[in-house]
Design a protein around this motif. Structure first.
Motif: not given
Length: 154
Positions: A34-58
Motif C-alpha cells: 500500500n505504497t505509492t511511487g513515481k518513476l522519473y527520468g533520473w530514478g524512482i521516488s518512493t516513501p522509503e526514499g529516492c533511488f537514482i539510476y546512474p546510467d539513466m541519469t548520465i
C-alpha cells in the motif's frame, strides 16, 4: 547561425529533456505494501526514499547537454550534423530505456496492480525530441547546401 530556425528546434529539445527531469514518467501503487511511487527520468521516488539510476541519469544529462553544445557550433555545420545524428540515437536510447524501466515494474517480484499504474505524457517526450532533432538536422543541411551553392557562384 544562432538566429536560424534550427536553433529554436535545438533549444526546444533541451527544454523538453529538462521537463523529463522534473515531471514523473509514471505513477504506481503497490497493492501489497500500500505504497505509492513515481518513476522519473533520473530514478524512482518512493516513501522509503529516492533511488537514482546512474546510467539513466548520465543518458539524460547527455541528451540535455548535446543539443545545447550544438547550438554554439554554428560555424562547423558538418560537426553540427554529426552531433544531431548522435543526439537522435541518444534520444532513441532514452525512449527504449524509459520503456524498459516501465516494463521492469510490471515484471517485479512484488505485485503491482495494473489498474494502479498510470502513464504520463512525458513518456513520449524523447519521440518529440527525435522529431525536433530531425527538423534541426534538415535546417542545418539546408544551410550547408546554401553555402556550397554560394561558393560555386564565386
Amino acid at each position: 547561425m544562432i538566429q536560424r530556425i534550427q536553433t529554436v528546434y535545438l533549444l526546444v529539445t533541451v527544454i523538453l529533456m529538462c521537463v523529463i527531469c522534473f515531471l514523473p514518467l509514471a505513477d504506481f501503487i503497490d497493492v501489497i505494501e500500500n505504497t505509492t511511487g513515481k518513476l522519473y527520468g533520473w530514478g524512482i521516488s518512493t516513501p522509503e526514499g529516492c533511488f537514482i539510476y546512474p546510467d539513466m541519469t548520465i543518458l539524460l544529462g547527455l541528451t540535455i547537454l548535446l543539443p545545447l553544445i550544438t547550438v554554439f557550433l554554428y560555424r562547423k555545420r558538418w560537426l553540427q550534423i554529426r552531433m544531431c545524428i548522435v543526439e537522435m540515437v541518444l534520444l532513441a536510447g532514452m525512449q527504449i530505456y524509459i520503456i524498459m524501466h516501465i516494463v521492469r515494474y510490471f515484471n517485479t517480484d512484488k505485485y503491482i496492480a495494473f489498474e494502479s499504474f498510470f502513464f504520463s505524457v512525458t513518456d513520449i517526450i524523447p519521440i518529440a525530441g527525435i522529431i525536433l532533432m530531425f527538423l534541426a538536422l534538415r535546417g542545418i543541411m539546408k544551410d550547408e547546401m546554401l553555402i556550397k551553392s554560394l561558393n560555386r557562384i564565386r
